[in-house]
Scaffold this active site. Structure first.
Site, mmCIF file in Angstrom:
data_model
loop_
_atom_site.group_PDB
_atom_site.id
_atom_site.type_symbol
_atom_site.label_atom_id
_atom_site.label_comp_id
_atom_site.label_asym_id
_atom_site.label_seq_id
_atom_site.Cartn_x
_atom_site.Cartn_y
_atom_site.Cartn_z
ATOM 1 N N LYS A 102 0.722 -1.064 -0.029
ATOM 2 C CA LYS A 102 -0.121 0.198 0.139
ATOM 3 C C LYS A 102 0.746 1.332 0.006
ATOM 4 C CE LYS A 102 -2.160 -0.931 3.990
ATOM 5 N NZ LYS A 102 -1.742 -2.332 4.137
ATOM 6 N N ARG A 118 -9.597 1.199 8.539
ATOM 7 C CA ARG A 118 -9.227 0.020 8.815
ATOM 8 C C ARG A 118 -10.353 -0.828 9.641
ATOM 9 N NH1 ARG A 118 -3.377 0.729 8.894
ATOM 10 N NH2 ARG A 118 -2.311 -1.324 9.095
ATOM 11 N N ARG A 169 11.600 -7.218 5.943
ATOM 12 C CA ARG A 169 11.241 -5.874 5.474
ATOM 13 C C ARG A 169 12.357 -4.858 6.316
ATOM 14 N NH1 ARG A 169 5.805 -2.430 4.994
ATOM 15 N NH2 ARG A 169 5.585 -3.090 7.117
HETATM 16 P P1 AMP Z 1 0.822 0.541 8.952
HETATM 17 O O1 AMP Z 1 2.040 1.298 8.821
HETATM 18 O O2 AMP Z 1 -0.439 0.949 8.125
HETATM 19 O O3 AMP Z 1 1.028 -1.072 8.904
HETATM 20 O O4 AMP Z 1 0.235 0.589 10.480
HETATM 21 C C1 AMP Z 1 1.074 0.280 11.531
HETATM 22 C C2 AMP Z 1 0.210 -0.011 13.011
HETATM 23 O O5 AMP Z 1 -0.209 1.238 13.217
HETATM 24 C C3 AMP Z 1 -1.073 -0.857 12.769
HETATM 25 O O6 AMP Z 1 -0.775 -2.292 12.802
HETATM 26 C C4 AMP Z 1 -1.882 -0.467 13.749
HETATM 27 O O7 AMP Z 1 -1.241 -0.903 15.118
HETATM 28 C C5 AMP Z 1 -1.659 1.145 13.871
HETATM 29 N N1 AMP Z 1 -2.658 1.594 12.638
HETATM 30 C C6 AMP Z 1 -2.303 2.420 11.833
HETATM 31 N N2 AMP Z 1 -3.443 2.815 11.169
HETATM 32 C C7 AMP Z 1 -4.549 2.693 11.748
HETATM 33 C C8 AMP Z 1 -5.831 2.660 11.755
HETATM 34 N N3 AMP Z 1 -6.518 3.244 10.758
HETATM 35 N N4 AMP Z 1 -6.770 2.169 12.917
HETATM 36 C C9 AMP Z 1 -6.142 1.701 13.829
HETATM 37 N N5 AMP Z 1 -4.774 1.510 13.840
HETATM 38 C C10 AMP Z 1 -3.927 1.932 12.885
#
Ligand code: AMP
Length: 223
Positions: free
Chosen positions: A21, A96, A134
């Site tokens: 993404k 999410r 990663r």
């Molecule tokens: P990402 O970098 O998008 O993989 O997000 C890393 C982590 O941040 C996720 O595993 C969640 O713990 C938290 N997170 C990011 N975006 C959200 C969201 N929209 N709602 C809830 N938790 C989030």
């Protein structure tokens, strides 16, 4: 191109952790001239602060769980209010949950163009390897993978010479929790956008440039 400040567009990137993404969001951001808004990145910055919220977010992220909808709604509102988001923005990691998707539908008022979503589909077996392998350069943001795209010198960025970092939630345990959170909480959003005629689905098990070349014209047709 139909995007302008008078008719802003919100693009949503959906897909399991490790689907790519962030990479597609960066490419779309360059092509459309819209800011890339990563809620994971916003939360990682908060997690680096020594505050009650920082400590809480650090624990939630490390475990691979989701931050609550009320906190996410507040953070998104704050970011979406920034002047660079006036012409729209590209969301990576939000929504999410169905609750977050519903918030986004109404965030900017009923007279605005509703958000469009992209679903990046990747087989489960590929995801774990992408996540646990990663590594990221803390200086230039280049992403490597120790299995499929390693740097010339282990753990050192080819471009910057900086020591590569690994996200605290890219361990096997946290990555498994994140994939399961995605399946339970986020996968229903595909139907949410599909049923509204606002979803483009792409095969994410390809090179980023190939995915982008497939995605971009299909997305433009929805604009
Ligand atoms: P990402 O970098 O998008 O993989 O997000 C890393 C982590 O941040 C996720 O595993 C969640 O713990 C938290 N997170 C990011 N975006 C959200 C969201 N929209 N709602 C809830 N938790 C989030």
């Amino acid at each position: 191109m139909a995007i302008s400040e008078s008719d802003p567009v919100i693009l949503v990137l959906l897909g399991p952790p490790g689907a790519g993404k962030g990479t597609q969001a960066r490419l779309l951001s360059e092509r459309f001239g819209l800011p890339h808004v990563s809620t994971g990145e916003i939360l990682r910055r908060i997690a680096a602060t020594d505050t009650p919220l920082g400590r809480e977010v650090r624990e939630i992220q490390k475990a691979g769980l989701l931050v609550d909808d009320a906190t996410m709604a507040r953070l998104l509102r704050e970011r979406a209010d920034d002047s660079d988001c006036r012409g729209g923005y590209i969301l990576d990691g939000f929504p999410r949950t169905i609750g977050q998707a519903e918030l986004l539908e109404t965030l900017h008022g009923a007279d605005r163009r509703p958000p469009l979503a992209v679903a990046i589909v990747v087989p489960a077996a590929v995801l774990l390897r992408r996540l646990t392998g990663r590594r990221t350069c803390p200086v230039c943001g280049t992403i490597y993978n120790v299995y499929t795209n390693p740097p010339h010198v282990p753990d050192v960025c080819d471009l910057e010479g900086a020591t590569l970092s690994r996200r605290s939630d890219d361990t096997e345990d946290a990555a498994s929790v994140r994939i399961s959170e995605y399946e339970h909480e986020t996968a229903p959003l595909l139907e949410f956008y599909e049923s509204r005629g606002r979803l483009v689905t792409v095969d994410g098990d390809r090179e980023p440039a190939e995915i982008f070349a497939d995605l971009e014209p299909r997305l433009r047709r929805l604009l």
